[in-house]
Write an enzyme that holds these catalytic residues in place. Structure first.
Site, mmCIF file in Angstrom:
data_model
loop_
_atom_site.group_PDB
_atom_site.id
_atom_site.type_symbol
_atom_site.label_atom_id
_atom_site.label_comp_id
_atom_site.label_asym_id
_atom_site.label_seq_id
_atom_site.Cartn_x
_atom_site.Cartn_y
_atom_site.Cartn_z
ATOM 1 N N GLN A 27 80.736 48.448 44.561
ATOM 2 C CA GLN A 27 79.534 47.640 44.740
ATOM 3 C C GLN A 27 79.180 47.414 46.205
ATOM 4 O O GLN A 27 78.008 47.321 46.550
ATOM 5 C CB GLN A 27 79.693 46.291 44.026
ATOM 6 C CG GLN A 27 78.418 45.459 43.972
ATOM 7 C CD GLN A 27 78.640 44.147 43.222
ATOM 8 O OE1 GLN A 27 79.734 43.832 42.793
ATOM 9 N NE2 GLN A 27 77.585 43.383 43.067
ATOM 10 N N TYR A 54 90.440 49.712 39.273
ATOM 11 C CA TYR A 54 89.222 49.290 39.955
ATOM 12 C C TYR A 54 88.705 50.428 40.826
ATOM 13 O O TYR A 54 89.386 50.900 41.733
ATOM 14 C CB TYR A 54 89.462 48.042 40.802
ATOM 15 C CG TYR A 54 89.870 46.805 40.020
ATOM 16 C CD1 TYR A 54 89.697 46.713 38.639
ATOM 17 C CD2 TYR A 54 90.433 45.710 40.668
ATOM 18 C CE1 TYR A 54 90.078 45.585 37.937
ATOM 19 C CE2 TYR A 54 90.813 44.572 39.963
ATOM 20 C CZ TYR A 54 90.639 44.521 38.605
ATOM 21 O OH TYR A 54 91.025 43.396 37.912
ATOM 22 N N ARG A 228 74.947 40.796 40.550
ATOM 23 C CA ARG A 228 75.844 41.509 39.638
ATOM 24 C C ARG A 228 75.111 41.960 38.384
ATOM 25 O O ARG A 228 75.418 43.012 37.816
ATOM 26 C CB ARG A 228 77.029 40.610 39.278
ATOM 27 C CG ARG A 228 78.038 41.266 38.348
ATOM 28 C CD ARG A 228 79.357 40.546 38.368
ATOM 29 N NE ARG A 228 80.019 40.695 39.659
ATOM 30 C CZ ARG A 228 81.195 40.165 39.954
ATOM 31 N NH1 ARG A 228 81.849 39.452 39.057
ATOM 32 N NH2 ARG A 228 81.743 40.349 41.133
#
Length: 335
Positions: A27, A54, A228
């Site tokens: 991100q 992740y 988000r």
């Protein structure tokens, strides 16, 4: 910053843990991620949580690079194993002995450390005998590659079984890492009572409901750009979706006067709420901007009085998900 013991152990961790799910390696750019880690260190955070899955291992690498040069003994570094990594081959997921022993080596290499303070089973693996899993974790501890072990999103029954085996093997299972916030309380009925009995603490993720409890999502309003909820690349949009109903968002709006009365931001109120539970050792917070770290850390040391907790329940208690059956792991290993 204040510190709490993790489970029935001598290990102290910061009551705010910096986590890099959905952010590092996906991100946000690596330089911003490094700035966020350094902001966490400057704020007194010593505990950092990641996982091999992740960003398909990139998040561990980013965290390791960001922590390079820090005194290792002054940090608590956590990671996890279970979800698919690498080319997603038939043994690249789960909690088999093969995957655990191979995964810890990869995690240590990416993190740039000889050991992690806590190695966690990221879900329960129904395809591997629990005895095999716990023996592998015990061997990781005996090899000095992890100091303690923990679990994430295990049911109370699974935690009891894992703890009994760990005890027989002479290793310490001291933590559970579940989702927990004002709107998601599924651990309260069964997991927390079991953990209190066994000497296990919670390290809770999503204490601000992935940003919903900051109050930035208005009922019926447009999704904020860069939030988000608009992150399709890193998976944030899908994970936050369940909270974005007008009923929930309207309830969150009613929390704003409570936060204002206490001189807290909405994020600080949300984090302080989870820390008010005695079984919670630390709240996991992430950040896509360094200033978000400072805001979340403002919850450290905040004590919410019983009347404040009652006001919060009156506003959002009926919106909370409480069914313990919502704590689930995949029936088969993901691939």
């Amino acid at each position: 910053m204040e510190f709490r013991y993790l489970g029935n152990s001598g290990l102290k961790i910061s009551e705010i843990t910096y986590g890099n799910w959905l952010t590092h390696g996906s991100q946000v750019e690596n330089d911003i991620a490094t700035q966020c880690v350094h902001a966490a260190l400057d704020a007194g955070i010593t505990t950092f949580d990641t996982a091999d899955v992740y960003a398909n291992t990139r998040a561990e690498q980013v965290l390791g690079d960001a922590l390079a040069g820090q005194r290792r003994e002054s940090l608590e570094i956590f990671t996890k194993v279970y979800w698919p990594t690498g080319p997603r081959g038939h043994n690249d997921s789960g909690l088999s002995r093969k995957h655990i022993l191979e995964s810890i080596n990869g995690s240590l290499r990416r993190l740039g450390t000889d050991y992690v303070d806590l190695y966690q089973a990221h879900r329960f693996d129904y395809e591997t005998p629990l005895e095999e899993t716990m023996q592998a974790f015990a061997d990781v501890v005996r090899q000095g590659k992890a100091l303690y072990i923990g679990v994430s999103e295990w049911t109370a029954e699974q935690i009891r079984a894992g703890h009994a085996l760990a005890e027989d093997l002479g290793v310490q299972l001291i933590s559970s890492q579940p989702q927990y916030n004002m709107l998601w309380r599924v651990i309260e009925a069964e997991v927390i009572p079991a953990c209190e009995e066994l000497g296990i603490s919670q390290i809770v993720w999503s204490p601000i409901a992935q940003g919903v409890l900051t109050g930035k999502y208005a009922p019926g309003g447009e999704l904020p750009a860069g939030s988000r909820a608009t992150d399709e690349k890193g998976g944030g949009a899908q994970s936050i979706k369940r909270y974005l109903t007008d009923e929930v968002l309207a309830g969150v709006e009613q929390l704003k006067p409570i936060a204002a009365d206490l001189g807290l931001s909405m994020a600080q109120l949300a984090v302080a709420w989870v820390l008010a539970n005695d079984n919670v050792a630390s709240a996991l917070v992430g950040a896509s901007k360094p200033e978000q770290v400072a805001d979340n850390v403002g919850a450290a040391g905040v004590k919410l009085e019983p009347e404040v907790l009652s006001r919060i329940d009156a506003v959002v208690g009926n919106l909370a998900v409480t069914d313990p059956a919502k704590t689930v792991s995949p029936d088969t290993r993901p691939s």
